[in-house]
Design a protein around this motif. Sequence first.
Motif, short mmCIF file in Angstrom:
data_model
loop_
_atom_site.label_atom_id
_atom_site.label_comp_id
_atom_site.label_asym_id
_atom_site.label_seq_id
_atom_site.Cartn_x
_atom_site.Cartn_y
_atom_site.Cartn_z
N SER A 1 7.15 9.28 25.03
CA SER A 1 6.18 10.10 25.79
C SER A 1 6.36 11.57 25.46
O SER A 1 5.37 12.30 25.28
N ALA A 2 7.62 12.01 25.38
CA ALA A 2 7.90 13.41 25.05
C ALA A 2 7.37 13.76 23.67
O ALA A 2 6.86 14.87 23.44
N HIS B 1 4.74 12.46 22.18
CA HIS B 1 3.29 12.62 22.27
C HIS B 1 2.91 13.95 22.94
O HIS B 1 1.94 14.60 22.53
N VAL B 2 3.65 14.35 23.95
CA VAL B 2 3.38 15.63 24.62
C VAL B 2 3.53 16.77 23.61
O VAL B 2 2.69 17.68 23.54
N CYS B 3 4.60 16.73 22.81
CA CYS B 3 4.82 17.76 21.79
C CYS B 3 3.68 17.77 20.77
O CYS B 3 3.21 18.83 20.35
N ILE C 1 0.60 16.80 21.22
CA ILE C 1 -0.62 17.31 21.85
C ILE C 1 -0.58 18.84 21.96
O ILE C 1 -1.56 19.52 21.66
N VAL C 2 0.56 19.37 22.39
CA VAL C 2 0.70 20.83 22.52
C VAL C 2 0.54 21.49 21.15
O VAL C 2 -0.17 22.50 21.01
#
Length: 421
Positions: A389-390, A392-394, A396-397
């Motif tokens: 999940s982390a 994917h967050v990176c 996206i940012v």
Amino acid sequence: MAAPRRTTWKKYREMLSLQYWSKFVFDPGHSFLPMFCLLAAEVVINLVVIYRIKYTEIDWVAYMQEVGGVVNGSYDYMTLKGDTGPLVYPAGFVYIFLGLYHITEKGLNIVLAQYIFAALYVLSLIVIFDIYRQVKQVPPYVLFFMCCASYRIHSIYILRLFNDPVAMLFLYLAVDLFLRDSWGWGCLVFSFGVGVKMNVLLFAPALLMLLVVRHGTVGSLKYLTICATSQILMGLPFLLVNPMGYIARSFNLGRQFFFKWTVNWRFLSEEIFLNRYFHLLLLATHLMVLLLFFYFKWKRLFPGTSFQLWMKPSGVSLSPTQIVLPLFTCNFVGMCFSRSLHYQFYVWYFHTLHYLLWSTSLPTVVRLLLLGVIEMAWNTYPSTDFSSSALHVCHIVALIGLWTSPAYTPAKKTVTVTKLD
């Protein structure tokens, strides 16, 4: 004689000042010395890793078994296999690892293979550093995080001996040739990379755009022919024996991945992970994001260029930003929407992340944090719900940062007003 002595002393004082040395830390235009020091450090680090950390067998033996079938006279891809399954890489892989097969005593001399991959790693860094030297976008201190600080990347090269670094070396050599306006040789080397592993095709949409912009619609056909012809020639011994078997095995875009190895989709259930509709959704999203970047961002890099079916050559060389930003972004988008990322796939985009992040307007602290969290996600084995999940967050940012990159905003012209008396 007094004046020259004062000048010399002044130069010595400048060299001893913090301001003089700070440019080798923060100024992208003074990156040569830091690059040289980092390369020297990498030679030592690689030797220490080979001597101190135990080699881990994953795919090397299977590689040797696969090319061993060719040594034994089989050119039918349907019969070439190893312990991990059938041979699924194009002919370029076979030729390179066939050479390694003979050099390393049928793959038994692991230490020699590690030395070869250590040399491959240092050579790759030299090429990558040359690309970064030309784009002049990334501060020298960031290069430390690109090489010396990544455990996973060293592991992929010299502790696992994967074929992915070989493919990426050809890719970076091709980019370096494009920067020198050598598109023929660049396309040939790019095709060699595809011949080792198909992941290099993630750069292809942006490369096609650059070819059309630089050489026009008709002119770009010559370079596409270079790519296609080299693929046919590399695969010819296998195509003559079983053409359908070669194409089906080495260019199988629908190959299924094991859920247990995924780095990016651990938080999903295995049922969703293997679902074909999920794969189609990812592919559609991938293509949509590429189209959005092309229409609303990449076209801005070429002001005055009218994009249409039949285009004429630009007549001028492309700038480093015009070449590198679309290529690296195109590959990054592919990574964001990949059906599965395995640990060795980290090398597919690791060395591009630093340029991409420093092409955004994100604060430096956020950029470094993203690099750190991405490294953490790739170093978490086995992957967890949190690590994937982390990641994917990176992604996206970083993707949002690239979308809002100042590189796509034309510089405002300064108008000088002359006051009349």
